[in-house]
Design a protein around this motif. Structure first.
Motif, PDB file in Angstrom:
ATOM      1  N   ASN A   1       0.852  -1.193   0.000  1.00 34.45           N
ATOM      2  CA  ASN A   1       0.000   0.000   0.000  1.00 34.45           C
ATOM      3  C   ASN A   1       0.890   1.246   0.000  1.00 34.45           C
ATOM      4  O   ASN A   1       1.581   1.516   0.981  1.00 34.45           O
ATOM      5  CB  ASN A   1      -0.902   0.000   1.232  1.00 34.45           C
ATOM      6  CG  ASN A   1      -1.920   1.131   1.215  1.00 34.45           C
ATOM      7  OD1 ASN A   1      -1.806   2.077   0.447  1.00 34.45           O
ATOM      8  ND2 ASN A   1      -2.923   1.034   2.064  1.00 34.45           N
ATOM      9  N   PRO A   2       0.903   2.009  -1.083  1.00 40.55           N
ATOM     10  CA  PRO A   2       1.816   3.165  -1.148  1.00 40.55           C
ATOM     11  C   PRO A   2       1.464   4.275  -0.162  1.00 40.55           C
ATOM     12  O   PRO A   2       2.294   5.143   0.114  1.00 40.55           O
ATOM     13  CB  PRO A   2       1.662   3.658  -2.592  1.00 40.55           C
ATOM     14  CG  PRO A   2       0.321   3.170  -3.025  1.00 40.55           C
ATOM     15  CD  PRO A   2       0.112   1.865  -2.310  1.00 40.55           C
TER      16      PRO A   2
ATOM     17  N   PHE B   1       5.259   2.807   2.454  1.00 46.38           N
ATOM     18  CA  PHE B   1       6.055   3.435   1.397  1.00 46.38           C
ATOM     19  C   PHE B   1       6.324   4.899   1.738  1.00 46.38           C
ATOM     20  O   PHE B   1       7.458   5.374   1.664  1.00 46.38           O
ATOM     21  CB  PHE B   1       5.320   3.328   0.058  1.00 46.38           C
ATOM     22  CG  PHE B   1       5.986   4.075  -1.060  1.00 46.38           C
ATOM     23  CD1 PHE B   1       7.079   3.543  -1.708  1.00 46.38           C
ATOM     24  CD2 PHE B   1       5.522   5.324  -1.456  1.00 46.38           C
ATOM     25  CE1 PHE B   1       7.711   4.237  -2.745  1.00 46.38           C
ATOM     26  CE2 PHE B   1       6.128   6.023  -2.479  1.00 46.38           C
ATOM     27  CZ  PHE B   1       7.229   5.481  -3.121  1.00 46.38           C
TER      28      PHE B   1
ATOM     29  N   PRO C   1      11.496  -0.246  -6.260  1.00 55.19           N
ATOM     30  CA  PRO C   1      10.078  -0.345  -5.873  1.00 55.19           C
ATOM     31  C   PRO C   1       9.195  -0.947  -6.966  1.00 55.19           C
ATOM     32  O   PRO C   1       8.281  -1.729  -6.679  1.00 55.19           O
ATOM     33  CB  PRO C   1       9.692   1.112  -5.586  1.00 55.19           C
ATOM     34  CG  PRO C   1      10.979   1.776  -5.206  1.00 55.19           C
ATOM     35  CD  PRO C   1      12.016   1.131  -6.076  1.00 55.19           C
TER      36      PRO C   1
ATOM     37  N   PHE D   1       5.885  -3.101  -5.683  1.00 54.52           N
ATOM     38  CA  PHE D   1       4.748  -2.769  -6.543  1.00 54.52           C
ATOM     39  C   PHE D   1       4.648  -3.725  -7.735  1.00 54.52           C
ATOM     40  O   PHE D   1       3.943  -3.439  -8.713  1.00 54.52           O
ATOM     41  CB  PHE D   1       4.857  -1.326  -7.038  1.00 54.52           C
ATOM     42  CG  PHE D   1       4.815  -0.317  -5.917  1.00 54.52           C
ATOM     43  CD1 PHE D   1       3.892  -0.433  -4.892  1.00 54.52           C
ATOM     44  CD2 PHE D   1       5.713   0.735  -5.883  1.00 54.52           C
ATOM     45  CE1 PHE D   1       3.855   0.478  -3.852  1.00 54.52           C
ATOM     46  CE2 PHE D   1       5.686   1.660  -4.846  1.00 54.52           C
ATOM     47  CZ  PHE D   1       4.752   1.533  -3.825  1.00 54.52           C
TER      48      PHE D   1
ATOM     49  N   TRP E   1       7.784  -4.168   3.272  1.00 56.48           N
ATOM     50  CA  TRP E   1       8.212  -2.773   3.111  1.00 56.48           C
ATOM     51  C   TRP E   1       9.724  -2.618   3.216  1.00 56.48           C
ATOM     52  O   TRP E   1      10.286  -1.649   2.689  1.00 56.48           O
ATOM     53  CB  TRP E   1       7.538  -1.899   4.168  1.00 56.48           C
ATOM     54  CG  TRP E   1       7.944  -2.224   5.581  1.00 56.48           C
ATOM     55  CD1 TRP E   1       7.354  -3.101   6.426  1.00 56.48           C
ATOM     56  CD2 TRP E   1       9.061  -1.682   6.300  1.00 56.48           C
ATOM     57  NE1 TRP E   1       8.021  -3.156   7.635  1.00 56.48           N
ATOM     58  CE2 TRP E   1       9.069  -2.283   7.578  1.00 56.48           C
ATOM     59  CE3 TRP E   1      10.044  -0.742   5.989  1.00 56.48           C
ATOM     60  CZ2 TRP E   1      10.029  -1.980   8.550  1.00 56.48           C
ATOM     61  CZ3 TRP E   1      10.996  -0.442   6.955  1.00 56.48           C
ATOM     62  CH2 TRP E   1      10.984  -1.053   8.213  1.00 56.48           C
TER      63      TRP E   1
END
Length: 653
Positions: free
Chosen positions: A367-368, A372, A407, A412, A430
């Motif tokens: 989940n950005p 992130f 990423p 992602f 993460w």
């Protein structure tokens, strides 16, 4: 601090590492390799020691003797002469020495003023407990044995054992010793960062001094920006295996880049990669995973960018190597998917793509909006945006371009996440973002912007100045119009001893004068005393009912009386109040009232203990220690009541 213990730590790491380095042949990175290989030697050599039951003293002496013999032979005979004419002269330059001195001097000054990071209930106390476990077992004259199976050898407490051995040899209390060895470990990490950056920034149009300045900027940005939420990596993980794993990770990448460029022999390069890779896997498989990802990504980037990054005559061979790595990674991924089983996933930290596209069932990405952003922060997002507009310039540093793409290739990338979840927990996904070399990119761009102030267009100067200002301000927890930069690492860079090691220092001192027995107290106090004292403190960490006792709840459930009647040992009643920090709230790791430990105890708890025959042994600044049952009589401690100051226990005659 104890200078001799710091020196002993540095010597213990660099001497065996230097011996391993000279055995593996010449390299441009003598200092970096010595530090990383030193850790690798101590980690890998623990495996036979733990399996065979060899006494730690014998092991230490053996490593020291072999290391000195190798270095002596290297120095006295032909190998040393040839190496001194190349490697040492190349790496012992004025700029490297001055840069290293500045790193050590700057960090030493900072540490002297601020101290280590030990805020309760950070992971410092979890690692201290693991060190305590190793420390206590050394009394048997052996290290804790491990079975010779991969599952039993990977991700174990090799680094914690080194801290424990140094503590025992120093004859200091464990909490005092790890403060010093944590300083030494963080110094080695920052030096490794400087040495790796210096080698990475070697460019034809960059002067050696520009290299050194850029490398020092990397150290500064790692110090102030690398981490998650309010937690600086170098501060938060000073006792953790991860910080040692990163030293080996830097050396691994340096050796890999040398192999790509053809500046080192294949045999020596593969030997270094194998030794460092095995040590990372044993120490902390996270950094091993980082190395695997960056091995493929870096080589692919070098091949895409082409000359001068990769000489034309090496392109075909390197393309075959890249193909082989992709095939190997594919096979390993299939094995993980077939034999691994993903754990339960039910958190906002990841996004379930299957909810939006049925064809992507069982597919997730990070989940950005959560971790992130916590890792990147405003600083990282600013640096990334500036880097995207400077890709042509960054192309001269293929490693940085590869890191910038991480990423997209990992957290992602639904396929990567699918494979990752078969090997590890989703809560750790993460951490792949630590691979992104944001401090390195920031340093390169800052040097470029400073250069642009001389002779470039006014637009270039304005853009450069704007990026510098925004990035600099983003390092601080600024507040404006309802916005607060909660992801500034400044929260852990300031002095937090009041909320950390100093919080219960007098209680720890008292308890360490009492013979070992079981301690009963609240969850958070348990978390501190478990590693800081020699006593048995039930539980693990501080949350989820896994640590200590909620005495107030036990009373409301009618269970407290039976507990007090059946257990013997020491009861610590901690109602000491200290001001908290915003770190727990900013990070989401713990509540703002975590140090309000009085809420775990019912009213009149002390009187209830005294009704059970408990004796008050210690009373200072809202903390009381009671002795209950037979172990109290065996403790050799007479009842002591103080009026606020610490009173040492009186020995019974």
């Amino acid at each position: 601090m104890q200078p001799l213990l710091i020196l002993a730590t540095l010597v213990a790491v660099f001497v065996p590492g230097a011996a391993a380095h000279v055995l593996l042949g010449r390299s441009r990175h003598a200092a970096l390799m010595a530090g990383a290989l030193g850790y690798a030697v101590w980690v890998i050599s623990q495996v036979p020691v733990r399996a065979s039951g060899i006494a730690p003293g014998t092991w230490l002496i053996s490593v020291a003797v072999v290391s000195m013999a190798v270095l002596g032979g290297w120095w006295l005979f032909g190998t040393g002469k040839r190496a001194r004419s190349g490697v040492l002269r190349a790496n012992s330059t004025t700029r490297l020495i001055i840069g290293s001195v500045l790193v050590v001097g700057g960090w030493s000054t900072y540490w002297t003023l601020v101290g280590g990071y030990s805020e309760v209930p950070s992971d410092f106390w979890n690692h201290l407990t693991r060190i305590r476990h190793q420390f206590d077992h050394l009394e048997s004259g052996r290290l804790i044995p491990y079975d010779l199976t991969l599952s039993q050898l990977v991700n174990r407490d090799y680094v914690h054992a080194l801290h424990a051995i140094l503590a025992r040899e120093s004859h200091l209390e464990l909490l005092d010793s790890v403060e010093i060895t944590a300083f030494a470990t963080s110094v080695i990490f920052l030096l490794a960062t400087f040495w790796f950056a210096f080698a990475l920034f070697e460019q034809d149009d960059w002067s050696p001094w520009k290299q050194a300045v850029a490398a020092l900027l990397v150290v500064l940005f790692v110090w102030m920006s690398m981490g998650i939420g309010p937690f600086s990596f170098v501060r938060y993980y000073a006792l953790a295996p991860a910080i040692v794993g990163f030293v080996m990770y830097y050396a691994f990448l340096a050796a890999w880049i040398d192999l790509i460029r053809g500046s080192v022999g294949v045999g020596a390069g593969v030997a270094r990669l194998s030794l460092l890779g095995a040590a990372m896997l044993l120490t902390h498989q996270q950094e091993f995973g980082f190395a695997v990802v960056m091995t493929v990504a870096t080589l692919g980037t070098y091949l895409v960018l082409g000359p001068p990054a990769v000489p034309r005559e090496r392109r075909k061979a390197l393309s075959l190597v890249f193909f082989a790595l992709v095939v190997l990674a594919t096979v390993a991924s299939l094995v993980l998917v077939i034999h691994g089983e993903p754990g339960p996933i039910g958190s906002a930290k990841v996004i379930h793509l299957g909810r939006h596209l049925p064809m992507l069932e069982d597919m997730f990405i990070l989940n950005p909006a959560y971790q992130f952003v916590q890792v990147y922060g405003v600083f990282g997002l600013t640096v990334t945006a500036a880097a995207l507009f400077s890709l042509k310039y960054l192309a001269r540093f293929p490693f940085l371009v590869a890191g910038l793409l991480v990423p997209l290739l990992t957290v992602f990338n639904p396929l990567f996440v699918y494979i990752y979840l078969h090997a590890a927990k989703y809560e750790t996904l993460w951490r792949m973002l630590f691979v992104v070399p944001l401090p390195f990119i920031a340093a390169v761009l800052l040097v470029r912007y400073i250069d642009s102030f001389r002779g470039k267009t006014a637009r270039s100067r304005i853009v450069g100045a704007l990026v510098i200002v925004v990035a600099t301000v983003s390092l601080y927890p600024v507040e404006y119009a309802g916005f607060r930069n909660a992801n500034s690492r400044m929260g852990s860079l300031v002095d937090t001893k009041t909320q950390g090691a100093d919080w219960l220092a007098d209680v720890v001192t008292f308890l360490n004068q009492v013979p070992r027995q079981t301690v009963y107290t609240d969850p958070v106090t348990s978390y501190v005393l478990r590693g800081a004292t020699r006593h048995v403190v039930p539980g693990w960490k501080f949350y989820g009912g896994r640590s200590g006792f909620n005495f107030a709840r036990l009373k409301s459930n009618g269970e407290l009386g039976s507990l007090l009647a059946s257990e013997t040992g020491l009861f610590v009643v901690n109602k000491r109040v200290v001001p908290g920090t915003r770190n727990g709230v900013d990070s989401g790791h713990w509540g703002s009232n975590v140090l309000d430990t009085g809420r775990w105890y019912p009213d009149g708890f002390g009187e209830m203990l005294e009704e059970q025959g408990a004796t008050l042994l210690f009373d200072s600044n809202a903390v009381r220690v009671y002795g209950v049952g037979a172990r109290r009589e065996a403790s050799g401690v007479q009842p002591v009541r103080t009026s606020g100051a610490l009173s040492a226990p009186a020995s019974s005659e």
